[in-house]
Enzyme design. Structure first.
Site, PDB file in Angstrom:
ATOM      1  N   CYS A 122       0.715  -1.060   0.022  1.00  0.00           N
ATOM      2  CA  CYS A 122       0.028   0.089  -0.031  1.00  0.00           C
ATOM      3  C   CYS A 122       1.155   1.280  -0.012  1.00  0.00           C
ATOM      4  O   CYS A 122       1.665   1.364   0.854  1.00  0.00           O
ATOM      5  CB  CYS A 122      -0.797  -0.108   1.298  1.00  0.00           C
ATOM      6  SG  CYS A 122      -2.204   1.408   1.150  1.00  0.00           S
ATOM      7  N   LYS A 147       1.774  -9.646  -1.593  1.00  0.00           N
ATOM      8  CA  LYS A 147       1.285  -8.429  -2.423  1.00  0.00           C
ATOM      9  C   LYS A 147       2.364  -7.572  -2.392  1.00  0.00           C
ATOM     10  O   LYS A 147       2.650  -6.636  -1.443  1.00  0.00           O
ATOM     11  CB  LYS A 147       0.083  -7.850  -2.232  1.00  0.00           C
ATOM     12  CG  LYS A 147      -0.616  -7.127  -3.447  1.00  0.00           C
ATOM     13  CD  LYS A 147      -2.069  -6.734  -3.303  1.00  0.00           C
ATOM     14  CE  LYS A 147      -2.493  -6.210  -4.701  1.00  0.00           C
ATOM     15  NZ  LYS A 147      -3.908  -5.986  -4.622  1.00  0.00           N
ATOM     16  N   GLY A 175      -6.181   1.027 -12.246  1.00  0.00           N
ATOM     17  CA  GLY A 175      -6.593   1.049 -13.528  1.00  0.00           C
ATOM     18  C   GLY A 175      -5.718   1.041 -14.611  1.00  0.00           C
ATOM     19  O   GLY A 175      -4.576   0.651 -14.577  1.00  0.00           O
TER      20      GLY A 175
END
Length: 302
Positions: free
Chosen positions: A128, A163, A214
């Site tokens: 993050c 991640k 995106g």
């Protein structure tokens, strides 16, 4: 025969499509709905204590995707474990965890392992980009990240995925985590970015910068998967900018055994159904399975 079936870290999935942690996943009702078509779902990142996140505005919708600085807003782990007791789907449920130390991650795993015997795995949020001391900052420390993985592998029988971010030295980090026993690498989380209001001259997000997701980051994430495919033995899960079945196939051909969908859910809750059906049509037309396509981009002599 199901041409889309795949396996990641011991988890059998009906297709390679996973809900990424973040956009949905704080309420079990949403997870149950998505899991009807998704191969697996990853719940929103949670820590030991409830976190309110940043003040609004926290999400910007722009022409190439989203920029968000939600700030890991989430319920406390014990409360979220109670929420997840109502998960009823057979698709694997994975909980995303964030923390600031080895001990915090160990305690998080203890809470969820004891509360949810049907839980299928953990995803460590080491990426993050907008919470100081956690996420990306933690992942920058190879020794600490490796120690977290080693300790969790001692404490839980569930698979542990990590991640990562394209902002990391992801080749070195992935190899270090593989040596520590990680069951799979997810790459990439959002990348740091911002937007400025030209009328006021001020940054739009309350946190100034946030995570870009995106289509804008798809080529970057795709290259990360391609780079890692021949460098690590553990499965790779591609993530970043996937909006079409063609995107899914690119990640698979680059070397991903599964992919995660995040921002696209913001625009369509039916995205998993449409991707699944398109992938079935593609594999049937090619008379192949999705597994036959993993890594074939590396066969080119180009």
């Amino acid at each position: 025969m199901n041409p889309l079936e795949t396996e990641i870290g011991g988890l059998r999935m009906k297709n390679p499509l996973m809900l990424a942690s973040g956009i949905l996943g704080s309420k079990v009702h949403s997870l149950n709905l998505i899991a009807r078509d998704a191969g697996a779902v990853v719940a929103k990142s949670v820590g030991l204590e409830e976190r309110g996140g940043y003040r609004n505005p926290t999400v910007i919708n722009w022409r190439c995707g989203l920029i968000n600085a939600v700030g890991l807003a989430s319920p406390a782990a014990k409360d979220f474990a109670e929420e997840l007791k109502d998960y009823t789907n057979e698709s694997p449920l994975i909980v995303s965890l964030y923390g600031y130390s080895v001990d915090e991650f160990v305690e998080l795993v203890r809470i969820f392992d004891s509360a949810l015997p049907y839980l299928h795995g953990y995803e460590l949020n080491l990426s993050c980009p907008h919470v100081k001391g956690a996420g990306l900052d933690l992942g920058m420390d190879l020794e600490l990240s490796s120690e977290i993985v080693r300790e969790l592998k001692r404490k839980t029988s569930n698979p542990v995925f990590a991640k990562l971010s394209a902002l990391h030295d992801y080749m070195r980090l992935s190899k270090a985590l593989e040596d520590a026993g990680v069951d799979g690498i997810v790459i990439s989380n959002t990348l740091r970015g911002m937007k400025i209001d030209i009328l006021s001259g001020n940054p739009v997000l309350s946190n100034i910068s946030g995570g870009v997701s995106g289509p804008a980051i798809k080529p970057i994430a795709l290259k990360c998967v391609y780079d890692l495919y021949k460098e690590v033995e553990v499965p790779i899960i591609g993530c970043g900018g996937i909006t079409s079945f063609e995107d899914v196939l690119e990640f698979v051909m680059a070397g991903a055994k599964a992919v995660q969908i995040g921002s696209a859910v913001y625009y369509s809750r039916r995205i998993f159904y449409s991707l699944k059906e398109s992938l079935i049509a593609f594999t049937r037309a090619r008379e192949c399975t999705i597994s036959d396509l993993i890594g074939i981009a590396h066969n080119s002599t180009g």
